[in-house]
Design a protein around this motif. Structure first.
Motif, PDB file in Angstrom:
ATOM      1  N   PRO A  53      16.041 -29.352   9.515  1.00  0.00           N
ATOM      2  CA  PRO A  53      14.474 -27.910   9.393  1.00  0.00           C
ATOM      3  C   PRO A  53      13.767 -27.815  10.658  1.00  0.00           C
ATOM      4  O   PRO A  53      14.049 -26.803  11.368  1.00  0.00           O
ATOM      5  N   ALA A  54      12.873 -29.032  10.504  1.00  0.00           N
ATOM      6  CA  ALA A  54      11.966 -29.231  11.750  1.00  0.00           C
ATOM      7  C   ALA A  54      13.013 -29.887  12.801  1.00  0.00           C
ATOM      8  O   ALA A  54      12.074 -28.085  13.747  1.00  0.00           O
ATOM      9  N   VAL A  55      13.808 -30.136  13.085  1.00  0.00           N
ATOM     10  CA  VAL A  55      14.524 -30.642  14.199  1.00  0.00           C
ATOM     11  C   VAL A  55      14.608 -28.563  14.476  1.00  0.00           C
ATOM     12  O   VAL A  55      14.566 -28.392  16.162  1.00  0.00           O
ATOM     13  N   LEU A  56      15.958 -28.317  13.877  1.00  0.00           N
ATOM     14  CA  LEU A  56      15.627 -26.718  14.921  1.00  0.00           C
ATOM     15  C   LEU A  56      14.676 -25.729  14.723  1.00  0.00           C
ATOM     16  O   LEU A  56      14.891 -25.509  15.670  1.00  0.00           O
ATOM     17  N   ASP A  57      13.419 -26.237  14.021  1.00  0.00           N
ATOM     18  CA  ASP A  57      12.459 -25.302  14.561  1.00  0.00           C
ATOM     19  C   ASP A  57      12.078 -26.051  15.625  1.00  0.00           C
ATOM     20  O   ASP A  57      12.102 -24.641  16.359  1.00  0.00           O
ATOM     21  N   ILE A  58      12.128 -26.655  16.636  1.00  0.00           N
ATOM     22  CA  ILE A  58      11.479 -27.221  17.034  1.00  0.00           C
ATOM     23  C   ILE A  58      12.301 -26.407  18.614  1.00  0.00           C
ATOM     24  O   ILE A  58      11.802 -26.029  19.247  1.00  0.00           O
ATOM     25  N   ALA A  59      13.782 -26.834  18.492  1.00  0.00           N
ATOM     26  CA  ALA A  59      14.945 -26.140  19.135  1.00  0.00           C
ATOM     27  C   ALA A  59      14.504 -25.038  19.275  1.00  0.00           C
ATOM     28  O   ALA A  59      14.805 -24.361  21.150  1.00  0.00           O
ATOM     29  N   SER A  60      14.512 -24.297  18.698  1.00  0.00           N
ATOM     30  CA  SER A  60      14.343 -22.933  18.271  1.00  0.00           C
ATOM     31  C   SER A  60      13.871 -22.111  19.629  1.00  0.00           C
ATOM     32  O   SER A  60      12.881 -21.386  19.879  1.00  0.00           O
ATOM     33  N   TYR A  61      11.736 -23.018  19.016  1.00  0.00           N
ATOM     34  CA  TYR A  61      10.908 -22.940  19.304  1.00  0.00           C
ATOM     35  C   TYR A  61      10.565 -22.919  20.877  1.00  0.00           C
ATOM     36  O   TYR A  61      10.735 -22.531  21.949  1.00  0.00           O
ATOM     37  N   LEU A  62      11.482 -23.987  21.315  1.00  0.00           N
ATOM     38  CA  LEU A  62      11.208 -24.818  22.979  1.00  0.00           C
ATOM     39  C   LEU A  62      12.161 -23.415  23.841  1.00  0.00           C
ATOM     40  O   LEU A  62      12.162 -23.198  24.400  1.00  0.00           O
ATOM     41  N   PHE A  63      13.484 -23.526  23.499  1.00  0.00           N
ATOM     42  CA  PHE A  63      14.425 -21.978  23.544  1.00  0.00           C
ATOM     43  C   PHE A  63      13.346 -20.557  23.826  1.00  0.00           C
ATOM     44  O   PHE A  63      13.689 -20.686  24.870  1.00  0.00           O
ATOM     45  N   VAL A  64      13.054 -20.640  22.821  1.00  0.00           N
ATOM     46  CA  VAL A  64      12.088 -19.277  23.014  1.00  0.00           C
ATOM     47  C   VAL A  64      11.330 -19.533  24.543  1.00  0.00           C
ATOM     48  O   VAL A  64      10.768 -17.739  25.075  1.00  0.00           O
ATOM     49  N   ASN A  65      10.536 -20.517  23.635  1.00  0.00           N
ATOM     50  CA  ASN A  65       9.438 -19.853  24.854  1.00  0.00           C
ATOM     51  C   ASN A  65       9.531 -19.821  26.543  1.00  0.00           C
ATOM     52  O   ASN A  65       9.567 -19.583  27.483  1.00  0.00           O
ATOM     53  N   ALA A  66      10.684 -21.065  26.671  1.00  0.00           N
ATOM     54  CA  ALA A  66      11.407 -21.473  28.211  1.00  0.00           C
ATOM     55  C   ALA A  66      12.098 -20.056  28.405  1.00  0.00           C
ATOM     56  O   ALA A  66      11.864 -19.750  29.846  1.00  0.00           O
ATOM     57  N   MET A  67      12.605 -18.885  27.280  1.00  0.00           N
ATOM     58  CA  MET A  67      12.425 -17.954  27.608  1.00  0.00           C
ATOM     59  C   MET A  67      11.815 -16.675  28.123  1.00  0.00           C
ATOM     60  O   MET A  67      12.232 -16.447  29.627  1.00  0.00           O
ATOM     61  N   THR A  68      10.471 -17.049  27.385  1.00  0.00           N
ATOM     62  CA  THR A  68       9.294 -16.168  27.702  1.00  0.00           C
ATOM     63  C   THR A  68       8.640 -16.338  28.692  1.00  0.00           C
ATOM     64  O   THR A  68       8.364 -15.278  29.180  1.00  0.00           O
ATOM     65  N   THR A  69       8.390 -17.314  28.658  1.00  0.00           N
ATOM     66  CA  THR A  69       7.140 -18.328  29.990  1.00  0.00           C
ATOM     67  C   THR A  69       7.653 -18.050  31.177  1.00  0.00           C
ATOM     68  O   THR A  69       8.095 -17.994  31.809  1.00  0.00           O
ATOM     69  N   VAL A  70       5.770 -17.484  31.542  1.00  0.00           N
ATOM     70  CA  VAL A  70       5.988 -17.061  33.157  1.00  0.00           C
ATOM     71  C   VAL A  70       5.015 -18.358  33.929  1.00  0.00           C
ATOM     72  O   VAL A  70       5.008 -18.800  34.731  1.00  0.00           O
ATOM     73  N   SER A  71       3.707 -17.901  32.983  1.00  0.00           N
ATOM     74  CA  SER A  71       2.773 -18.770  34.047  1.00  0.00           C
ATOM     75  C   SER A  71       2.654 -20.450  34.437  1.00  0.00           C
ATOM     76  O   SER A  71       2.394 -20.560  35.162  1.00  0.00           O
ATOM     77  N   ALA A  72       3.638 -21.050  33.452  1.00  0.00           N
ATOM     78  CA  ALA A  72       3.591 -22.194  34.513  1.00  0.00           C
ATOM     79  C   ALA A  72       5.236 -22.387  35.308  1.00  0.00           C
ATOM     80  O   ALA A  72       4.496 -23.009  36.604  1.00  0.00           O
ATOM     81  N   VAL A  73       5.932 -21.659  35.171  1.00  0.00           N
ATOM     82  CA  VAL A  73       7.366 -21.638  36.638  1.00  0.00           C
ATOM     83  C   VAL A  73       7.024 -21.379  37.461  1.00  0.00           C
ATOM     84  O   VAL A  73       7.667 -21.365  38.228  1.00  0.00           O
ATOM     85  N   MET A 104      16.166 -13.134  20.170  1.00  0.00           N
ATOM     86  CA  MET A 104      17.162 -12.949  18.924  1.00  0.00           C
ATOM     87  C   MET A 104      17.923 -12.958  18.722  1.00  0.00           C
ATOM     88  O   MET A 104      17.944 -13.322  17.399  1.00  0.00           O
ATOM     89  N   VAL A 105      18.948 -13.075  19.446  1.00  0.00           N
ATOM     90  CA  VAL A 105      19.946 -13.518  19.543  1.00  0.00           C
ATOM     91  C   VAL A 105      19.628 -15.223  18.869  1.00  0.00           C
ATOM     92  O   VAL A 105      20.342 -15.909  17.548  1.00  0.00           O
ATOM     93  N   ALA A 106      19.007 -16.409  19.580  1.00  0.00           N
ATOM     94  CA  ALA A 106      18.890 -17.300  19.445  1.00  0.00           C
ATOM     95  C   ALA A 106      17.788 -17.229  18.079  1.00  0.00           C
ATOM     96  O   ALA A 106      18.673 -18.761  17.296  1.00  0.00           O
ATOM     97  N   ARG A 107      17.000 -16.715  18.016  1.00  0.00           N
ATOM     98  CA  ARG A 107      16.595 -16.581  16.690  1.00  0.00           C
ATOM     99  C   ARG A 107      17.954 -16.791  15.290  1.00  0.00           C
ATOM    100  O   ARG A 107      17.829 -17.302  13.914  1.00  0.00           O
ATOM    101  N   LEU A 108      18.493 -15.489  15.438  1.00  0.00           N
ATOM    102  CA  LEU A 108      19.482 -15.744  14.531  1.00  0.00           C
ATOM    103  C   LEU A 108      20.385 -16.619  14.129  1.00  0.00           C
ATOM    104  O   LEU A 108      20.824 -17.046  13.682  1.00  0.00           O
ATOM    105  N   ILE A 109      20.573 -17.253  15.877  1.00  0.00           N
ATOM    106  CA  ILE A 109      22.086 -18.552  15.171  1.00  0.00           C
ATOM    107  C   ILE A 109      20.690 -19.512  14.831  1.00  0.00           C
ATOM    108  O   ILE A 109      21.719 -20.705  13.501  1.00  0.00           O
ATOM    109  N   HIS A 110      19.472 -19.949  14.515  1.00  0.00           N
ATOM    110  CA  HIS A 110      18.978 -20.458  13.779  1.00  0.00           C
ATOM    111  C   HIS A 110      18.670 -20.382  12.318  1.00  0.00           C
ATOM    112  O   HIS A 110      18.940 -21.461  11.849  1.00  0.00           O
ATOM    113  N   TRP A 111      18.990 -18.741  12.377  1.00  0.00           N
ATOM    114  CA  TRP A 111      18.404 -19.184  11.153  1.00  0.00           C
ATOM    115  C   TRP A 111      19.811 -18.223  10.311  1.00  0.00           C
ATOM    116  O   TRP A 111      20.357 -19.270   9.119  1.00  0.00           O
TER     117      TRP A 111
END
Lengths: 581, 358
Positions: free
Chosen positions: A499-519, A558-565
């Motif tokens: 469960p923690a591994v999935l949390d991490i993967a989903s957290y990373l995916f969502v942030n990679a999709m939304t982040t602007v500042s560093a990239v 949202m789809v990523a979170r749904l898959i995570h769920w």
């Protein structure tokens, strides 16, 4: 856009990471080959973090005290910064925006978290989902939505009574919108720990509900509230997406860096501003560490969960508040979706997918969207694998105390580094001609590395927390049974922590999709990203396509979170039936 | 039980920073023996077990197992099975997979593995539980699975770290028996760490009583109980009354106004301060005048404990009351009441003498 939400209850009861004493005790265990090879991987991990986090920051710091020719000039860049009125005014602007957003978000987050955990309002599950929705969208989405709502051609322009949304008002509203879910999640954790016995005692001693609130409820949530205030302050002061889109002529520190570097190619000044921007982030980081130790001391006893009593007036008031906040959030999101579907605002309001024809616009087209998906997947897969395995080694490998101490230090560091600062540091470090890693500059690889580094801390702490919860003797048992540790990792530790591994993967995916500042400093023509495309299309005046791309990012998340769920609740339920009695 | 030494510990020292957890500990354990490390928490018994297991390395000293120096051998190069207080069963693996965990790396074939699991489950009395998961078992059952897993690879040495402390009293008493019988049947050399004297007395062939990092006494349960070597051992294993006294002659002690005769061939010089000790159950109420050591006392308190009564007695001329246990049979004859003055006797062969003032 880094968040400290998930780790707010983590390194409790553990010795503080900086207490070097426990890492340097003398020991001379002879290791088996098994342990040496795992230790080798740990060494690689420490080196990787050193190269990807520490060295770039060092480049940034040294750049800030150099001139364009690379000569040491002391604090001249900083002096110049203070002497330039336009730059200096952005300091007070940034402070003003951050403090105001901090007050608004902290209050709202406390009230809504209180409504969820301490009242009897209906639809709590629904509110919980709606209130954290903004976390799935890039911070640019609320800003764009505000343009459509209150901008020059906005549908609610009159509400502002002549004030312009382009400026502090817009920045504050937009910032509040996207930082709110982060604040709510910390606040929910802070308010989740109730002890019914305290409330019963207060009642038995004749305390009024008001007195109970101020003597029981508020003190217990005190550290959560302070933590939220600091986190929101840092998130806002280091964010540049919102002020870029809706800030107009109102300069803040984060946009200054962007302008200095991208607009004027003045890297030295950009570095100096970055260093200044590091200060509030480091302050927040230290406060947060300090608070967590205080907080953990509060939660040692076994509490009896508290069930809120029926208080019809209070419940109604909070229900109304929840409806209001949810409506605003849904309204802002709906506006962005609507705007993306309108053919030509405000003259042709018929709906079409014309704005989704990204290939006709500047900014990267659909390619940038697929690049983002690619970045998200690489980050999730490589990042989760690396982070979880390294956290496992730090938590479960015997010995190597000094190495682990350094690893922990490097893994916590990214939390104190705003994305913009990290991005700039990456330019300085990886773009240096004498760096042998120069080759990854401008490729997808550097984006992946940067994104993993940027969001490293929360993932590391999530993994560490999960690993700390499993029996510390598993490794001893497997060693006594002569089973290699890696096999026990594969057969036991990894499945138990799934469960923690999935949390991490989903957290990373969502942030990679939304982040602007560093990239935003690191993408190249071939590796344009969706979130950056939003920024660039907005810059070019293509606001509707920008909204459309932001909506695409949000839907993908949202789809990523749904898959995570689904993975978490359907697949894991089958493979993890051992959890139930 | 053979008398061949299986495990030798020579001069083990263990430092944690400035704290010395173990001081010059030396010990021989014979093959097939059941040894208990007994002591209060912090006495170093767990540190010693972890050193034997290789989970910690001693600061100095040497360890030999079956003649081989294993002082610095890594855990997986040693020959032992271990059961932890938490059992450390793998929650996501079935009982069968847990037990077979160590067999897989020994390249045992699937059929043999299955047969061994069945055999072990029968041995620990859990036949038919192969497919269950640890969370579906009671504490006592988990304990047995952990034991079966530790024994699966037929180790030469079995280490038990407080294996019964997480269980409730009834299950504990039952498992005590079972583990002891199993150990005797298999003849495996076993070290058990415990802070529970009853556990040590009922299970061990040899008890190693430890206190503050040193071994206080090594001996059979009977020796430890009947002839404790120090006030610490006397008080930690069973209960003991202490009277401060002075050596007043050969086989004669003076405590306040009392002159008591004793057996113990003590080497203490006359005039030396000492402690005189007697266990609560050794105080007699049927005075045998010819034997001496008769005392007057007053009953301060009576506590009903089911099978016996614990009385608190104020001795003539002594501040601190002593406790004496009286069986229910004797009680019905004596009919003691509070405040009653009675005569009691300290049999001279039951008196213990420890040098040094209290």
């Amino acid at each position: 856009m880094h968040s400290v939400t998930q780790q707010s209850s983590t390194i409790a009861k553990e010795q503080p990471w900086y207490s070097a004493k426990k890492y340097f005790s003398h020991q001379h265990q002879r290791r088996s080959l098994d342990e040496w090879s795992l230790g080798g991987i740990l060494i690689i991990g420490v080196l990787a973090l050193f190269i990807c986090v520490v060295l770039p920051l060092y480049s940034l710091l040294s750049k800030s005290v150099e001139n364009r020719e690379g000569e040491f000039i002391g604090l001249a860049n900083f002096a110049k910064f203070i002497d330039t009125p336009s730059l200096y005014s952005s300091v007070s602007n940034s402070l003003f925006i951050a403090l105001l957003s901090m007050v608004i978000v902290t209050s709202l987050a406390f009230l809504t978290a209180y409504a969820i955990s301490r009242t009897r309002i209906p639809l709590k599950g629904f509110f919980r989902i709606v209130l954290v929705l903004p976390i799935l969208a890039p911070s640019l989405l609320p800003a764009i939505s505000l343009v459509y709502l209150f901008g020059n051609q906005g549908i609610l322009k009159e509400v502002l009574m002549g004030e312009s949304i382009y400026g502090p008002i817009g920045i504050v509203i937009g910032s509040c919108f996207w930082t709110f879910p982060h604040a709510l999640m910390i606040m929910l954790t802070a308010l989740a720990n109730t002890d019914a016995r305290l409330y019963e005692s207060a009642e038995a001693l004749g305390a009024s509900p008001m007195r109970t609130f101020f003597t029981v409820t508020l003190p217990a949530a005190k550290y959560g509230i302070i933590s939220v205030a600091f986190v929101v302050f840092t998130l806002v002061i280091t964010d540049f997406g919102v002020p870029k889109v809706i800030g107009g002529q109102f300069n803040v520190l984060a946009t200054d860096i962007y302008k200095q570097v991208i607009g004027q190619q003045n890297f030295e000044m950009g570095a100096a501003v970055s260093v200044i921007l590091l200060l509030p982030a480091i302050l927040t980081f230290i406060t947060d560490r300090w608070l967590q130790r205080r907080q953990s001391a509060l939660l040692t006893s076994k509490a009896v969960p508290w069930t809120p009593p029926v208080r019809s007036i209070i419940d109604k008031a909070f229900f109304a508040l929840m409806i209001l906040v949810s409506s605003i959030i849904l309204g802002v999101i709906a506006m962005a979706i609507y705007a993306s579907l309108v053919t030509f605002w405000p003259y042709n309001l018929s709906l079409s997918f014309k704005n989704y024809n990204f290939d006709l616009m500047d900014g990267g087209g659909w390619d940038s969207y697929w690049n983002s998906i690619q970045l998200g997947l690489y980050t999730a897969v490589i990042g989760t694998g690396f982070i979880f395995f390294q956290s496992y080694l730090v938590a479960k490998l015997a010995g190597f105390k000094l190495l682990k101490w350094f690893f922990h230090l490097f893994a916590i560091l990214p939390l104190a580094v705003p994305g913009l600062v990290l991005g700039l540091a990456y330019i300085f470090f990886f773009n240096a001609p004498d760096n042998p890693l120069n080759g990854i500059y401008g490729t997808m690889a550097i984006l992946v590395v940067c994104t993993i580094s940027h969001f490293y801390t929360v993932c590391h702490l999530t993994a560490t927390t999960a690993l700390k919860q499993i029996d510390p003797e598993f490794e001893s048992v497997s060693a006594s049974l002569k089973v290699p540790q890696i096999l026990t990792f594969w057969r036991v530790s990894l499945p138990v922590c799934m469960p923690a591994v999935l949390d991490i993967a989903s957290y990373l995916f969502v942030n990679a999709m939304t982040t602007v500042s560093a990239v935003v400093f690191l993408y190249s023509y071939d590796t344009n990203l969706a979130s950056v495309a939003v920024l660039n299309m907005d810059d070019a005046g293509d606001i509707a396509p920008a909204a459309a791309m932001a909506v695409m990012i949000m839907l993908t998340c949202m789809v990523a979170r749904l898959i995570h769920w689904l993975l978490g609740n359907v697949v894991l339920k089958h493979t993890q039936h051992w959890r139930t009695r | 039980m053979s008398n061949q030494t299986y495990l030798e510990l020579h001069n083990i020292d263990q430092m944690f920073g400035t704290h010395q957890a173990l001081k010059n500990v030396s010990l021989n354990i014979a093959e097939g023996e059941f040894v208990c490390f007994l002591g209060p928490s912090g006495c170093g018994k767990t540190s010693l077990l972890r050193i034997v297991a290789g989970l910690d390395t001693p600061t100095s000293g040497r360890i030999f197992q079956a003649g081989r120096d294993i002082t610095h051998a890594p855990v997986n190069h040693r020959d032992f099975g271990i059961v932890f207080q938490s059992y450390a069963l793998f929650p996501n693996l079935s009982v069968a997979d847990n037990i077979a965990y160590g067999l897989i790396s020994q390249k045992v074939s699937t059929n043999e593995r299955r047969a061994r699991v069945t055999e072990l489950l029968a041995t620990v009395g859990l036949s038919g539980s192969e497919g269950k998961y640890p969370a579906q078992l009671s504490g006592g059952q988990q304990q047995r699975v952990a034991l079966a897993r530790a024994l699966a690879t037929s180790p030469g040495l079995l280490l038990l770290d407080e294996p019964l402390s997480a269980l409730d009293a009834r299950v504990r008493a039952h498992l005590r028996q079972e583990i002891k019988q199993l150990q005797e049947k298999l003849g495996v050399t076993t070290i058990m760490v415990t802070h529970d004297q009853e556990e040590a007395l009922t299970m061990a062939d040899q008890i190693v009583v430890m206190n503050q990092g040193v071994i206080e006494q090594i001996g059979t349960p009977q020796e430890i109980y009947a002839n404790p070597i120090s006030p610490f051992v006397a008080e930690f294993v069973g209960e003991m009354n202490f009277l401060s006294a002075k050596v007043s002659g050969v086989g004669q002690m003076q405590s306040g106004n009392l002159t008591l005769h004793c057996d113990s061939s003590s080497t203490l010089p006359i005039g030396q301060a000492a402690q005189l000790a007697i266990r609560p159950e050794d105080v007699r109420f049927q005075a045998d005048n010819s034997a001496g050591n008769i005392l007057n006392a007053r009953v301060l308190n009576l506590e009903f404990l089911g099978s016996r009564v614990r009385s608190s007695l104020k001795l003539e001329d002594h501040e601190r009351p002593i406790i004496a246990d009286i069986s229910m049979n004797e009680m019905s004859r004596l009919n003691l009441v509070l405040g009653q003055n009675i005569v009691c006797q300290f049999p001279h062969d039951r008196l213990h003498i420890f040098g040094g003032a209290a």
